[in-house]
Write an enzyme that holds these catalytic residues in place. Structure first.
Site, PDB file in Angstrom:
ATOM      1  N   LYS A 161       0.817  -1.219   0.000  1.00 46.31           N
ATOM      2  CA  LYS A 161       0.000   0.000   0.000  1.00 46.31           C
ATOM      3  C   LYS A 161       0.847   1.264   0.000  1.00 46.31           C
ATOM      4  O   LYS A 161       0.604   2.180  -0.802  1.00 46.31           O
ATOM      5  CB  LYS A 161      -0.937  -0.040   1.210  1.00 46.31           C
ATOM      6  CG  LYS A 161      -1.790   1.201   1.421  1.00 46.31           C
ATOM      7  CD  LYS A 161      -2.954   0.918   2.335  1.00 46.31           C
ATOM      8  CE  LYS A 161      -2.544   0.202   3.602  1.00 46.31           C
ATOM      9  NZ  LYS A 161      -1.641   0.995   4.475  1.00 46.31           N
ATOM     10  N   THR A 201       4.005   1.491  -0.842  1.00 49.24           N
ATOM     11  CA  THR A 201       4.751   1.471  -2.099  1.00 49.24           C
ATOM     12  C   THR A 201       3.910   2.025  -3.237  1.00 49.24           C
ATOM     13  O   THR A 201       4.390   2.822  -4.056  1.00 49.24           O
ATOM     14  CB  THR A 201       5.207   0.034  -2.426  1.00 49.24           C
ATOM     15  OG1 THR A 201       6.006  -0.464  -1.346  1.00 49.24           O
ATOM     16  CG2 THR A 201       6.010  -0.014  -3.713  1.00 49.24           C
ATOM     17  N   ARG A 230       1.936   8.727   6.890  1.00 50.27           N
ATOM     18  CA  ARG A 230       2.191   8.664   8.325  1.00 50.27           C
ATOM     19  C   ARG A 230       3.678   8.406   8.574  1.00 50.27           C
ATOM     20  O   ARG A 230       4.397   7.912   7.712  1.00 50.27           O
ATOM     21  CB  ARG A 230       1.386   7.530   8.962  1.00 50.27           C
ATOM     22  CG  ARG A 230      -0.113   7.720   8.912  1.00 50.27           C
ATOM     23  CD  ARG A 230      -0.834   6.493   9.451  1.00 50.27           C
ATOM     24  NE  ARG A 230      -0.528   5.320   8.642  1.00 50.27           N
ATOM     25  CZ  ARG A 230      -0.670   4.066   9.063  1.00 50.27           C
ATOM     26  NH1 ARG A 230      -1.082   3.818  10.287  1.00 50.27           N
ATOM     27  NH2 ARG A 230      -0.391   3.058   8.270  1.00 50.27           N
ATOM     28  N   LYS A 233       8.229  -5.601  10.772  1.00 44.88           N
ATOM     29  CA  LYS A 233       8.301  -4.905   9.484  1.00 44.88           C
ATOM     30  C   LYS A 233       9.712  -4.469   9.111  1.00 44.88           C
ATOM     31  O   LYS A 233      10.111  -4.541   7.949  1.00 44.88           O
ATOM     32  CB  LYS A 233       7.383  -3.678   9.498  1.00 44.88           C
ATOM     33  CG  LYS A 233       5.914  -4.026   9.606  1.00 44.88           C
ATOM     34  CD  LYS A 233       5.026  -2.798   9.573  1.00 44.88           C
ATOM     35  CE  LYS A 233       4.912  -2.230   8.179  1.00 44.88           C
ATOM     36  NZ  LYS A 233       3.902  -1.167   8.097  1.00 44.88           N
ATOM     37  N   ALA A 285      -3.775   1.794  12.733  1.00 47.26           N
ATOM     38  CA  ALA A 285      -5.173   1.678  12.327  1.00 47.26           C
ATOM     39  C   ALA A 285      -5.893   0.534  13.018  1.00 47.26           C
ATOM     40  O   ALA A 285      -7.118   0.512  13.058  1.00 47.26           O
ATOM     41  CB  ALA A 285      -5.272   1.503  10.818  1.00 47.26           C
ATOM     42  N   PHE A 319      -3.417  -0.343   7.237  1.00 49.71           N
ATOM     43  CA  PHE A 319      -3.953  -1.692   7.071  1.00 49.71           C
ATOM     44  C   PHE A 319      -5.027  -1.723   5.982  1.00 49.71           C
ATOM     45  O   PHE A 319      -4.974  -0.973   5.019  1.00 49.71           O
ATOM     46  CB  PHE A 319      -4.452  -2.241   8.405  1.00 49.71           C
ATOM     47  CG  PHE A 319      -3.356  -2.447   9.419  1.00 49.71           C
ATOM     48  CD1 PHE A 319      -2.242  -3.208   9.102  1.00 49.71           C
ATOM     49  CD2 PHE A 319      -3.414  -1.864  10.674  1.00 49.71           C
ATOM     50  CE1 PHE A 319      -1.224  -3.401  10.019  1.00 49.71           C
ATOM     51  CE2 PHE A 319      -2.390  -2.057  11.603  1.00 49.71           C
ATOM     52  CZ  PHE A 319      -1.289  -2.821  11.267  1.00 49.71           C
ATOM     53  N   PHE A 364       3.608  -9.082  -9.521  1.00 48.06           N
ATOM     54  CA  PHE A 364       4.771  -9.906  -9.206  1.00 48.06           C
ATOM     55  C   PHE A 364       5.138 -10.716 -10.454  1.00 48.06           C
ATOM     56  O   PHE A 364       4.276 -11.013 -11.291  1.00 48.06           O
ATOM     57  CB  PHE A 364       4.460 -10.858  -8.044  1.00 48.06           C
ATOM     58  CG  PHE A 364       4.489 -10.211  -6.688  1.00 48.06           C
ATOM     59  CD1 PHE A 364       5.491 -10.502  -5.781  1.00 48.06           C
ATOM     60  CD2 PHE A 364       3.510  -9.297  -6.315  1.00 48.06           C
ATOM     61  CE1 PHE A 364       5.525  -9.906  -4.524  1.00 48.06           C
ATOM     62  CE2 PHE A 364       3.532  -8.697  -5.058  1.00 48.06           C
ATOM     63  CZ  PHE A 364       4.544  -9.005  -4.166  1.00 48.06           C
ATOM     64  N   TRP A 389       7.165  -0.917  -7.728  1.00 46.33           N
ATOM     65  CA  TRP A 389       8.240  -1.491  -6.923  1.00 46.33           C
ATOM     66  C   TRP A 389       9.476  -1.708  -7.784  1.00 46.33           C
ATOM     67  O   TRP A 389      10.592  -1.412  -7.360  1.00 46.33           O
ATOM     68  CB  TRP A 389       7.777  -2.811  -6.308  1.00 46.33           C
ATOM     69  CG  TRP A 389       8.796  -3.427  -5.381  1.00 46.33           C
ATOM     70  CD1 TRP A 389       8.974  -3.173  -4.051  1.00 46.33           C
ATOM     71  CD2 TRP A 389       9.790  -4.392  -5.733  1.00 46.33           C
ATOM     72  NE1 TRP A 389      10.008  -3.921  -3.547  1.00 46.33           N
ATOM     73  CE2 TRP A 389      10.532  -4.681  -4.549  1.00 46.33           C
ATOM     74  CE3 TRP A 389      10.124  -5.061  -6.917  1.00 46.33           C
ATOM     75  CZ2 TRP A 389      11.580  -5.599  -4.533  1.00 46.33           C
ATOM     76  CZ3 TRP A 389      11.175  -5.973  -6.898  1.00 46.33           C
ATOM     77  CH2 TRP A 389      11.892  -6.234  -5.710  1.00 46.33           C
TER      78      TRP A 389
END
Length: 556
Positions: A71, A73, A94, A105, A273, A301, A381, A409
């Protein structure tokens, strides 16, 4: 491909005043934190506050899975794509929390060729905002305990203290503690608790306050405890507001940095969140709207948490009107929702995709409830097959959503051009008629039921006896018109993280309810959600290091 931190450390950054100038910001309207970070001054807001607002685009996602969705990214890549197309755009994000940075993470600044930088600074201390919030929270806690020890003029019942200390770290042993042990001079013995800084009401207040005056009013309304006869005691009554505001005087100002492609990024605030309201600050978003034609922001999220709170809390309070939503998914995540183990997600599996895409379907339906147009994007992907991609595209278009593949990405802004074109087309051809899910005057229990049934898909809601009693008391105290902030696990639409896809026939249980009177919402905690997370078996901290030249490694 290189790791995120390797890519970030090889980036050629521009001085932050040069980046800010793209938005028409003068150097003397910045407060510098080195070469590549700055805060936006109050003088800037005064100059631009009457500008016409740009378009506000929210990026959200399906429920997160171990397969990854991307998200942030996508948010960064979309902003970079608009910049490549010559559009005046800014990203509004954020700030990451140290807790998950050292937990699972390992960083939260986007990924691949779509990142905000300086990555290490952002993920670690940044400009000190979270430290200021932690200090203000704990100053209030210290003044509360000191008041009780020094005679307890307000008649505070130590058994009804609701204010908790905080720290920006995943430290489970601090969830339930005893303070005041030792001598009489060491304070009154009582049970206490810690929450993570991003769950502190001070974080929510900072992110919802318009200015210093509003901040101080909100701080003054914070309820810290109740008296022996059940009356609320506020931070204002403890005379703590001025000192807390002094600690937050710089933290309230939004920060500006840049992406790998030098697109401006305003990064400010960071409530989770799943246990808080999950959006960056109102000040950051409103400033961004005055500076750019396109503002790309995100909420934490999945759409059942971040987007719901963005729409029902942030936009309602700040009078913001989102123009479009970008809903992020991956083929891998959809197959995971269809029951495929993480180790087999690289293999084509149309039957699992068809089974798991119901999660995306529910989020599409939820966005439609707010009457905001939606664009679905798949983070592509290399293992995705043409048949899988075509199935998702057709599925979305049959439901009235624009669809685009995202390859940000791997390719940065260039990989987001198709998505950017779909977003622009949507903004030009579909009108947002944003409407909150429920009215202010709906009773609190009905608001909770509305979110649980309409957004999560629950059949019913149950309330523990203590939660029901709290709802009755909060309504009696005059908080019934506030929106609700649902604390729920992020992995499932239900309150059971193991129920993937689009669960049905379930009941949501509310075990605790309390008011964040300064922030302006009532928190309802479901299931086993923790306001102080813990570290995993092998935390990311084990892999983070710094060499003699100061180069950090191990951040993802």
């Amino acid at each position: 491909m290189k790791s995120d931190i390797e890519i970030a450390q090889e980036a050629v950054l521009k001085p932050i005043d040069e980046v800010a100038s793209v938005l028409g910001i003068d150097s003397d309207e910045l407060e510098f934190y080195g070469k590549y970070k700055a805060k936006l001054s109050d003088e800037l807001w005064e100059r631009v506050k009457d500008n016409r607002d740009g378009k506000l685009v929210l990026v959200t996602a399906i429920n997160p899975t171990p397969a990854g969705e991307g998200k942030t990214t996508t948010t960064v890549g979309l902003g970079q794509a608009l910049g490549k197309m010559g559009k005046k755009s800014v990203i509004a994000l954020r700030e990451p929390s140290l807790g998950p940075c050292f937990g699972i993470k390992g960083g939260a600044a986007g990924g691949g060729r779509a990142q905000v930088v300086p990555m290490e600074d952002l993920n670690l201390h940044f400009t000190g905002d979270f430290h200021a919030i932690t200090s203000a929270n704990n100053l209030l806690a210290a003044m509360l305990d000191n008041h009780i020890m020094q005679g307890n003029r307000l008649g505070i019942d130590p058994g009804q203290i609701v204010w908790k200390r905080c720290v920006d770290m995943n430290d489970r042993v601090l969830r339930n503690i005893v303070v005041g042990l030792g001598r009489k001079a060491d304070g009154v013995v009582r049970e206490d608790h810690f929450i993570i800084t991003v769950a502190s009401e001070i974080m929510a207040i900072l992110c919802l306050a318009d200015n210093m005056e509003d901040l101080k009013k909100r701080l003054g309304r914070v309820i810290v405890a109740y008296t022996y006869d059940g009356k609320p005691v506020t931070a204002g009554e403890l005379d703590a507001v001025g000192a807390m505001a002094a600690l937050l005087k710089d933290a309230i100002k939004p920060n500006i940095i840049q992406t790998l492609e030098n697109t401006p990024a305003i990064v400010h605030g960071g409530p989770f969140a799943n246990i808080a309201h999950g959006c960056n600050s109102v000040r950051a978003t409103k400033t961004a709207l005055k500076l750019a034609d396109y503002v790309i922001t995100e909420a934490g999220f999945g759409a059942d948490l971040g987007a719901e709170k963005f729409m029902d809390i942030k936009c309602r309070m700040a009078n913001l009107k989102p123009d479009a939503v970008v809903l992020v998914a991956t083929v891998r995540a959809l197959k995971y929702n269809g029951g495929v183990p993480k180790t087999e997600l690289g293999e084509e599996n149309l039957s699992a995709l068809k089974k798991g895409i119901v999660n995306l379907e529910k989020h599409i339906e939820n966005v439609a409830k707010y009457k905001v147009p939606c664009v679905v994007t798949l983070n592509r992907f290399i293992t995705d097959t043409d048949a899988e991609l075509e199935y998702v595209r057709k599925f979305c278009e049959e439901r009235g959503c624009e669809f685009a593949l995202s390859e940000v990405w791997e390719h940065g802004g260039e990989g987001g051009i198709a998505l950017a074109n779909k977003v622009i087309s949507t903004l030009e051809n579909k009108k947002s008629e944003y409407t909150p899910l429920y009215p202010d005057d709906m009773p609190l229990d009905k608001k909770i039921e509305t979110v649980a049934k309409e957004i999560y898909g629950a059949d019913a809601v149950t309330f523990d006896a203590a939660a029901k009693a709290s709802l009755d008391k909060l309504t009696e105290l005059g908080f019934g018109n506030m929106p609700v902030c649902m604390a729920k696990n992020q992995y499932s639409l239900s309150d059971d993280p193991k129920k993937l896809g689009r669960p049905s026939g379930f009941t949501v249980n509310i075990r605790e309810v309390y008011v964040s009177a300064g922030a302006g919402f009532v928190v309802a905690i479901t299931g086993t959600v923790m306001t102080m997370p813990g570290l995993p078996l092998h935390p990311a901290a084990e892999r983070i290091d710094v060499n003699e030249e100061g180069k950090i490694t191990g951040l993802f």
